[in-house]
Design a protein around this motif. Sequence first.
Motif, PDB file in Angstrom:
ATOM      1  N   PRO A 115       0.816  -1.207   0.000  1.00 51.87           N
ATOM      2  CA  PRO A 115       0.000   0.000   0.000  1.00 51.87           C
ATOM      3  C   PRO A 115       0.858   1.268   0.000  1.00 51.87           C
ATOM      4  CG  PRO A 115      -0.811  -1.575   1.625  1.00 51.87           C
ATOM      5  CD  PRO A 115       0.502  -2.112   1.128  1.00 51.87           C
ATOM      6  N   ASN A 116       0.361   2.308  -0.635  1.00 52.01           N
ATOM      7  CA  ASN A 116       1.038   3.613  -0.695  1.00 52.01           C
ATOM      8  C   ASN A 116       2.434   3.511  -1.300  1.00 52.01           C
ATOM      9  OD1 ASN A 116      -1.197   4.895   0.666  1.00 52.01           O
ATOM     10  ND2 ASN A 116      -0.419   3.998   2.564  1.00 52.01           N
ATOM     11  N   SER A 117       2.532   2.732  -2.372  1.00 58.09           N
ATOM     12  CA  SER A 117       3.799   2.588  -3.101  1.00 58.09           C
ATOM     13  C   SER A 117       3.497   2.666  -4.600  1.00 58.09           C
ATOM     14  CB  SER A 117       4.464   1.255  -2.756  1.00 58.09           C
ATOM     15  OG  SER A 117       3.672   0.174  -3.219  1.00 58.09           O
ATOM     16  N   PRO A 118       4.523   2.801  -5.450  1.00 56.36           N
ATOM     17  CA  PRO A 118       4.276   2.877  -6.900  1.00 56.36           C
ATOM     18  C   PRO A 118       3.690   1.588  -7.467  1.00 56.36           C
ATOM     19  CG  PRO A 118       6.449   3.745  -6.327  1.00 56.36           C
ATOM     20  CD  PRO A 118       5.928   3.069  -5.092  1.00 56.36           C
ATOM     21  N   ASN A 119       3.449   1.608  -8.771  1.00 55.06           N
ATOM     22  CA  ASN A 119       2.984   0.437  -9.518  1.00 55.06           C
ATOM     23  C   ASN A 119       1.480   0.212  -9.331  1.00 55.06           C
ATOM     24  OD1 ASN A 119       3.648  -1.442 -11.431  1.00 55.06           O
ATOM     25  ND2 ASN A 119       4.191  -3.038  -9.963  1.00 55.06           N
ATOM     26  N   TRP A 120       0.690   1.219  -9.689  1.00 54.69           N
ATOM     27  CA  TRP A 120      -0.757   1.145  -9.539  1.00 54.69           C
ATOM     28  C   TRP A 120      -1.456   1.692 -10.797  1.00 54.69           C
ATOM     29  CZ3 TRP A 120      -2.289   6.263  -9.876  1.00 54.69           C
ATOM     30  CH2 TRP A 120      -1.323   7.226  -9.499  1.00 54.69           C
ATOM     31  N   TRP A 121      -2.696   1.264 -10.953  1.00 51.66           N
ATOM     32  CA  TRP A 121      -3.536   1.796 -12.031  1.00 51.66           C
ATOM     33  C   TRP A 121      -4.333   3.003 -11.540  1.00 51.66           C
ATOM     34  CZ3 TRP A 121      -2.464  -0.011 -16.647  1.00 51.66           C
ATOM     35  CH2 TRP A 121      -2.022  -1.331 -16.806  1.00 51.66           C
ATOM     36  N   ILE A 122      -4.978   2.825 -10.381  1.00 54.04           N
ATOM     37  CA  ILE A 122      -5.854   3.852  -9.803  1.00 54.04           C
ATOM     38  C   ILE A 122      -5.556   3.942  -8.309  1.00 54.04           C
ATOM     39  CG2 ILE A 122      -8.254   4.499  -9.261  1.00 54.04           C
ATOM     40  CD1 ILE A 122      -7.825   4.607 -12.206  1.00 54.04           C
ATOM     41  N   ARG A 123      -5.532   5.159  -7.770  1.00 57.57           N
ATOM     42  CA  ARG A 123      -5.490   5.361  -6.316  1.00 57.57           C
ATOM     43  C   ARG A 123      -6.625   6.297  -5.925  1.00 57.57           C
ATOM     44  NH1 ARG A 123      -1.040   7.882  -3.611  1.00 57.57           N
ATOM     45  NH2 ARG A 123      -1.256   6.481  -1.843  1.00 57.57           N
ATOM     46  N   VAL A 124      -7.315   5.976  -4.845  1.00 53.99           N
ATOM     47  CA  VAL A 124      -8.346   6.843  -4.290  1.00 53.99           C
ATOM     48  C   VAL A 124      -7.872   7.319  -2.924  1.00 53.99           C
ATOM     49  CG1 VAL A 124     -10.755   7.063  -3.579  1.00 53.99           C
ATOM     50  CG2 VAL A 124     -10.152   5.571  -5.508  1.00 53.99           C
ATOM     51  N   LEU A 125      -7.880   8.648  -2.728  1.00 53.56           N
ATOM     52  CA  LEU A 125      -7.343   9.261  -1.513  1.00 53.56           C
ATOM     53  C   LEU A 125      -8.377  10.186  -0.894  1.00 53.56           C
ATOM     54  CD1 LEU A 125      -4.067  10.548  -3.227  1.00 53.56           C
ATOM     55  CD2 LEU A 125      -4.290   8.381  -2.002  1.00 53.56           C
ATOM     56  N   GLU A 126      -8.295  10.361   0.419  1.00 56.41           N
ATOM     57  CA  GLU A 126      -9.057  11.437   1.040  1.00 56.41           C
ATOM     58  C   GLU A 126      -8.412  12.764   0.637  1.00 56.41           C
ATOM     59  OE1 GLU A 126      -9.968  11.475   5.155  1.00 56.41           O
ATOM     60  OE2 GLU A 126     -10.619   9.389   5.196  1.00 56.41           O
ATOM     61  N   ASN A 127      -9.230  13.736   0.254  1.00 52.22           N
ATOM     62  CA  ASN A 127      -8.701  15.043  -0.094  1.00 52.22           C
ATOM     63  C   ASN A 127      -8.046  15.679   1.136  1.00 52.22           C
ATOM     64  OD1 ASN A 127      -8.466  17.878  -0.814  1.00 52.22           O
ATOM     65  ND2 ASN A 127      -9.905  17.455  -2.481  1.00 52.22           N
ATOM     66  N   LYS A 128      -6.798  16.145   0.994  1.00 52.39           N
ATOM     67  CA  LYS A 128      -6.102  16.760   2.131  1.00 52.39           C
ATOM     68  C   LYS A 128      -6.714  18.095   2.529  1.00 52.39           C
ATOM     69  CE  LYS A 128      -1.463  14.861   2.447  1.00 52.39           C
ATOM     70  NZ  LYS A 128      -0.036  15.222   2.558  1.00 52.39           N
ATOM     71  N   ARG A 136     -28.131  25.848   9.847  1.00 51.26           N
ATOM     72  CA  ARG A 136     -26.747  25.453   9.600  1.00 51.26           C
ATOM     73  C   ARG A 136     -26.564  24.022  10.072  1.00 51.26           C
ATOM     74  NH1 ARG A 136     -23.521  29.317  13.714  1.00 51.26           N
ATOM     75  NH2 ARG A 136     -21.718  28.607  12.509  1.00 51.26           N
ATOM     76  N   MET A 137     -25.523  23.369   9.588  1.00 49.72           N
ATOM     77  CA  MET A 137     -25.121  22.045  10.068  1.00 49.72           C
ATOM     78  C   MET A 137     -23.619  21.906   9.857  1.00 49.72           C
ATOM     79  SD  MET A 137     -26.457  19.390   7.120  1.00 49.72           S
ATOM     80  CE  MET A 137     -28.128  20.030   7.047  1.00 49.72           C
ATOM     81  N   ASN A 138     -23.013  21.007  10.603  1.00 52.51           N
ATOM     82  CA  ASN A 138     -21.569  20.847  10.433  1.00 52.51           C
ATOM     83  C   ASN A 138     -21.265  20.084   9.141  1.00 52.51           C
ATOM     84  OD1 ASN A 138     -22.268  18.274  11.186  1.00 52.51           O
ATOM     85  ND2 ASN A 138     -21.080  18.235  13.069  1.00 52.51           N
ATOM     86  N   GLY A 139     -20.006  20.162   8.729  1.00 47.76           N
ATOM     87  CA  GLY A 139     -19.617  19.687   7.406  1.00 47.76           C
ATOM     88  C   GLY A 139     -19.346  18.207   7.315  1.00 47.76           C
ATOM     89  N   LEU A 140     -20.344  17.397   7.682  1.00 50.50           N
ATOM     90  CA  LEU A 140     -20.179  15.951   7.566  1.00 50.50           C
ATOM     91  C   LEU A 140     -20.333  15.522   6.114  1.00 50.50           C
ATOM     92  CD1 LEU A 140     -21.341  13.111   9.789  1.00 50.50           C
ATOM     93  CD2 LEU A 140     -22.199  13.133   7.441  1.00 50.50           C
ATOM     94  N   GLY A 141     -19.492  14.603   5.685  1.00 48.62           N
ATOM     95  CA  GLY A 141     -19.580  14.078   4.333  1.00 48.62           C
ATOM     96  C   GLY A 141     -18.280  13.403   3.928  1.00 48.62           C
ATOM     97  N   ARG A 142     -18.067  13.325   2.653  1.00 48.90           N
ATOM     98  CA  ARG A 142     -16.846  12.733   2.097  1.00 48.90           C
ATOM     99  C   ARG A 142     -16.323  13.622   0.986  1.00 48.90           C
ATOM    100  NH1 ARG A 142     -14.439   7.774   4.088  1.00 48.90           N
ATOM    101  NH2 ARG A 142     -16.078   6.673   5.214  1.00 48.90           N
ATOM    102  N   HIS A 143     -14.991  13.684   0.869  1.00 47.14           N
ATOM    103  CA  HIS A 143     -14.373  14.377  -0.253  1.00 47.14           C
ATOM    104  C   HIS A 143     -13.127  13.594  -0.637  1.00 47.14           C
ATOM    105  CE1 HIS A 143     -13.060  18.488  -2.128  1.00 47.14           C
ATOM    106  NE2 HIS A 143     -13.016  17.482  -2.992  1.00 47.14           N
TER     107      HIS A 143
END
Length: 340
Positions: A67-80, A100-107
């Motif tokens: 994991p987290n090394s070269p040699n991949w087709w696709i990587r999915v990451l959490e946006n920093k 209002r509401m807090n910023g729950l979700g995914r990016h």
Amino acid sequence: MSELRKDPVSKRWVIFSPERAYRPNDYKVKKEKKEKEEDKYCPFCSGNEKKSGDEILAYPKTANREPNSPNWWIRVLENKYPALTPQQNLEKKGVGIYDRMNGLGRHEIIVETEDHKRCISDLTNIEVEKIIWAYRDRYIDISQEKEIKHILIFKNYGERAGASLEHSHSQLIATPVVPKRVETEIKGAKDYYKFRDRCVYCDILSQEQLDKERIIEENEEFVAFNFFAGKVPYETWIVPKKHSAFFSTITKKQIGSLAKILKNVITRIKRALGDVDYNMVVHTSPINIHENTEDVFHWHLEIMPKLTRIAGFEWGTGFYINPVLPEDAAKTLREIKLDE
């Protein structure tokens, strides 16, 4: 910490995310000295995996890849620098007349290739298929989260389209509310279904196949055409022939067909218009809501080249001025020669 605030007039939610002000930008040019291409640091390039964050999902090229090394087709990451984050509870509050509401979700970021210089038109059909598989896998996984109401998958290509990094990538943002624009789409589809007892998108597809003049390309599973009432020049829709409200229902056969027609359409646009910036958006029904949308909505993909600018008239009226008829745009794109 991000939060959502609701406009009480339009009922549109706005995400406030101060952290995104600090995200890196490949397109900024220093006046005193331009960076050489080879000197630029890209967090998505092969060799920088450990600096770009832990991968949520990866399609390795070899079975023994760490994991987290070269040699991949696709990587999915959490946006920093996420617009929304999963590490909190959804808290809704009233502030006087406001909500209002807090910023729950995914990016999340879907990095589409190891190679910094390649984009969708440069990839093989198999490589584009892997991008679509990643879209599907993440969509299905996130849709299990009960607080999530909508999942938007999109691609910003180029600075004018909103991309901050040049390396070819897409994004996924999952929200705890259904966006206003999606609500409007769903309402329009429901109104049509109530009147005609048919899916409006299925009827659009039938009309395009009958007229033929706006069709760019067609295969066994999909039709690509310039939309009759496109907001921007060369606005292109790719619509599955089989009705389904949810992108998650895409089959292996459809993924292969979508990869081919998507690569061809992007190639045609690039050869006709140059390396134009564009936005690509997957339109799919909301999830985890009480209303049934299965019969009325029809998932599809829209591509919008950035050839014009949204200005005062558009902001003030909601009208769009498109200087290119979709019939002319489709003819131009149809006539582009593709490689055998």
